[in-house]
Design a protein around this motif. Structure first.
Motif, PDB file in Angstrom:
ATOM      1  N   LEU A 110       0.847  -1.203   0.000  1.00 44.37           N
ATOM      2  CA  LEU A 110       0.000   0.000   0.000  1.00 44.37           C
ATOM      3  C   LEU A 110       0.871   1.238   0.000  1.00 44.37           C
ATOM      4  O   LEU A 110       0.617   2.201  -0.746  1.00 44.37           O
ATOM      5  N   PHE A 111       1.913   1.253   0.824  1.00 39.66           N
ATOM      6  CA  PHE A 111       2.837   2.385   0.876  1.00 39.66           C
ATOM      7  C   PHE A 111       3.528   2.590  -0.471  1.00 39.66           C
ATOM      8  O   PHE A 111       3.813   3.726  -0.867  1.00 39.66           O
ATOM      9  N   ALA A 112       3.786   1.502  -1.180  1.00 37.90           N
ATOM     10  CA  ALA A 112       4.483   1.564  -2.467  1.00 37.90           C
ATOM     11  C   ALA A 112       3.526   1.776  -3.637  1.00 37.90           C
ATOM     12  O   ALA A 112       3.954   1.761  -4.797  1.00 37.90           O
TER      13      ALA A 112
ATOM     14  N   ILE B 282       0.086  10.526   5.156  1.00 41.21           N
ATOM     15  CA  ILE B 282       0.333  11.863   4.606  1.00 41.21           C
ATOM     16  C   ILE B 282       1.401  11.791   3.525  1.00 41.21           C
ATOM     17  O   ILE B 282       1.278  12.406   2.456  1.00 41.21           O
ATOM     18  N   ARG B 283       2.451  11.040   3.782  1.00 42.03           N
ATOM     19  CA  ARG B 283       3.544  10.918   2.814  1.00 42.03           C
ATOM     20  C   ARG B 283       3.085  10.259   1.529  1.00 42.03           C
ATOM     21  O   ARG B 283       3.357  10.747   0.424  1.00 42.03           O
ATOM     22  N   ARG B 284       2.395   9.129   1.647  1.00 41.02           N
ATOM     23  CA  ARG B 284       2.059   8.389   0.421  1.00 41.02           C
ATOM     24  C   ARG B 284       0.926   9.044  -0.359  1.00 41.02           C
ATOM     25  O   ARG B 284       0.832   8.866  -1.572  1.00 41.02           O
ATOM     26  N   TRP B 285       0.078   9.821   0.323  1.00 37.18           N
ATOM     27  CA  TRP B 285      -0.944  10.579  -0.388  1.00 37.18           C
ATOM     28  C   TRP B 285      -0.410  11.921  -0.883  1.00 37.18           C
ATOM     29  O   TRP B 285      -1.112  12.631  -1.615  1.00 37.18           O
TER      30      TRP B 285
ATOM     31  N   GLU C  98       1.739  19.326   2.189  1.00 38.35           N
ATOM     32  CA  GLU C  98       1.643  20.788   2.036  1.00 38.35           C
ATOM     33  C   GLU C  98       0.238  21.281   2.334  1.00 38.35           C
ATOM     34  O   GLU C  98       0.057  22.449   2.685  1.00 38.35           O
ATOM     35  N   ASP C  99      -0.753  20.409   2.221  1.00 33.19           N
ATOM     36  CA  ASP C  99      -2.136  20.805   2.509  1.00 33.19           C
ATOM     37  C   ASP C  99      -2.455  20.731   3.996  1.00 33.19           C
ATOM     38  O   ASP C  99      -3.196  21.572   4.518  1.00 33.19           O
ATOM     39  N   VAL C 100      -1.903  19.735   4.702  1.00 40.88           N
ATOM     40  CA  VAL C 100      -2.328  19.498   6.084  1.00 40.88           C
ATOM     41  C   VAL C 100      -1.247  19.812   7.122  1.00 40.88           C
ATOM     42  O   VAL C 100      -1.534  19.814   8.316  1.00 40.88           O
ATOM     43  N   MET C 101      -0.019  20.072   6.667  1.00 42.23           N
ATOM     44  CA  MET C 101       1.079  20.300   7.609  1.00 42.23           C
ATOM     45  C   MET C 101       1.681  21.692   7.474  1.00 42.23           C
ATOM     46  O   MET C 101       2.805  21.927   7.913  1.00 42.23           O
TER      47      MET C 101
END
Length: 564
Positions: A250-252, A504-507, A511-514
């Motif tokens: 999933l991460f990949a 957050i990383r894989r999506w 920049e939108d949420v952090m």
């Protein structure tokens, strides 16, 4: 759990004493290539192998800070044997779910855009993970030198040495996976590294995924379907390997493989969503407490033994000397649906303002109050107070060991977990069945298979346990709407369990949420939310951590991540 832990500690201490007498324990555990005499004197007995297997398990990250984090002495220098074990719950402050409050973790560089390659936590994490990876490799290369009688009654027909081999191989894959998700492509260490091989190059992300997956697969072949006892959910099994394969893929973004391995977990018919026999309406809350383990929950796939050793660190300082390791954000609170399934975005502007001011002004998803402790709420007989400034009020916002948002974490905490607040025995669930179902659902949605009825079956299974209505199929029936639903469901179901940062990383939504101001609860006598922190995030840089500077200086083949 307690008796099992005591036996493990005794066995480990006895074996370590024998090891120290024969070879010098410290050298054995830290040197990559000890001399031949050292190895000849050590790898002989079943007890010695068991010592190393247990040692390989210890660096798995706990839920909350654990006593293994205590420093040891390295030639007169205080250091950490396997790095500072980043506690999973507190480190949710690296995401938009929380703000880290603990004085024993310095996370500001990670969220302020100022993270540098000489950061201590990053360095410890890198060094510690490779230290235990080396130990795993040593076991796998030397285990066959030991001679002992075969098991008369092997568990599931698997000899102990073969099971241990599978466990250590899975652990080595797991530690590589930890590094991959935080740094991107890393050097794969699949054998004892000699001094002449010390300048290792980074393998590509794709090659790392391929190798880690192959290790999990190979490990699963000699692992049992179920732990030998109910108290050994901390040991790797086939189901644990299959579950982590689904998460790795999933991460990949390999969604077909995600579905394949999630189906293998489901197909074992050994796991299910936990529902409390005592009080079904509180099943989500009790899933993380002693009740579920006493009832032999089928939801746990892999746990961290005693991973919730210090749950008091989640609480207000006025309650049992709480430590407030992490404080939930207003953003997380807003993510929970209303009890009727509507989101905050579906409300009128006036209703949205009202819900911001008082998140409980309308009936909400029950998981909200089972996860978050609100300002002025009475819990375990104590009413917290983050707003009243008084020298005697330990709970006052931003005080030492107090909240930075006005909220606290309630999950994992009960009167039972606080009986021995420093040495609790409650496990932490590293992987549970609900996670696997969410992996499956997300992968099918990303593949465009939105007509798969299991999407709704699995989501409804998770939601109904929580007390939420079934998915409205008239509203959520295409890729866009279902994607938003599963991402929200994943956030609230798995809150503070260590998945949000990697999501957050894989999506690629950092920049939108952090970025910008992080808000907490509403201030008393005001319409505004408390401004808790300001953050910066650059997706070209901050989706991974920097390679430690000392690694770069010692390894001429090592390349830094972009932007550091």
């Amino acid at each position: 759990m307690k008796n099992n832990t005591i036996l493990r500690i005794i066995a480990t201490l006895v074996s370590l004493c024998l090891l120290a007498a024969a070879t010098g324990c410290e050298k054995f555990l830290t040197r990559d290539a000890p001399n031949q005499t050292t190895d000849e004197n050590w790898w002989k007995t079943k007890e010695q192998l068991n010592t190393v297997v247990l040692e390989c398990y210890e660096p798995m990250n706990p839920g909350m800070i654990k006593t293994i984090n205590l420093p040891w002495n390295n030639g007169g220098k205080v250091d950490y044997k396997y790095g500072f074990l980043l506690p999973i719950v507190e480190n949710e402050g690296l995401s938009d779910n929380g703000i880290t409050c603990a004085n024993y973790i310095q996370n500001t560089p990670f969220t302020s855009g100022t993270l540098a390659s000489n950061n201590t936590n990053v360095t410890y994490f890198w060094q510690g993970r490779y230290a235990v990876i080396r130990l795993c490799s040593r076991f796998l290369e030397y285990k066959d030198q030991a001679i002992f009688d075969p098991d008369k009654q092997p568990h599931e027909g698997i000899q102990t040495i073969d099971r241990w081999t599978g466990e250590v191989r899975a652990l080595r894959a797991y530690y590589h996976m930890n590094l991959l998700m935080n740094f991107g492509g890393i050097p794969i260490v699949d054998h004892i590294i000699t001094p002449g091989e010390s300048n290792l190059k980074r393998d590509s992300f794709e090659d790392c995924v391929k190798w880690i997956a192959s290790e999990f697969e190979e490990a699963s072949e000699t692992l049992p379907v179920e732990p030998q006892t109910a108290n050994e959910r901390w040991r790797w099994t086939k189901g644990a390997c299959y579950a982590y394969l689904s998460y790795l893929y999933l991460f990949a973004h390999d969604y077909e493989k995600t579905v394949e391995w999630a189906n293998k977990v489901i197909g074992l018919n050994k796991y299910d969503i936990y529902v409390s026999a005592k009080d079904p309406a509180k099943s989500y809350y009790t899933m993380f407490l002693e009740e579920a383990y006493t009832a032999n929950t089928k939801e746990s796939i892999l746990t961290r033994d005693e991973g919730c050793q210090q749950t008091y660190r989640l609480l207000p300082p006025g309650l049992k000397n709480g430590g407030t390791g992490v404080a939930p954000t207003s953003s997380l609170v807003d993510a929970y649906e209303l009890a009727d399934g509507r989101t905050i975005e579906e409300l009128t502007p006036e209703e949205q303002v009202q819900l911001h001011i008082n998140p409980k002004s309308m009936p909400r998803d029950p998981r909200l109050e089972m996860t978050v402790l609100f300002p002025k709420e009475t819990f375990l007989g104590y009413t917290n107070d983050p707003w009243t400034y008084d020298p005697s009020n330990l709970d006052y916002i931003n005080n030492r060991n107090s909240t930075k948002t006005g909220y606290w974490v309630k999950k994992w905490v009960s009167d039972q977990t606080l009986v021995n607040p420093n040495r609790g025995t409650l496990p932490f669930q590293l992987m549970r069945y609900a996670t696997v179902l969410l992996n499956y659902v997300e992968a099918q949605i990303e593949l465009g298979n939105v007509k798969d009825p299991k999407i709704y079956t699995y989501l409804n299974k998770i939601r109904s346990r929580a007390g939420q209505p079934n998915v409205d199929e008239s509203k959520y029936n295409d890729q866009k709407t279902l994607r938003a639903l599963v991402r929200r469901e994943r956030r609230v179901e798995l809150a503070f369990e260590g998945y949000r940062l990697n999501d957050i990383r894989r999506w690629n939504i950092g920049e939108d949420v952090m970025n910008g101001t992080v808000y907490g609860a509403k201030l008393p006598d005001a319409e505004a939310l408390y401004e808790a922190e300001y953050r910066k995030f650059n997706s070209a840089r901050d989706n991974v951590w920097p390679i430690p500077s000392n690694e770069l200086s010692q390894n001429t083949e090592m390349k830094q991540n972009p932007g550091y």
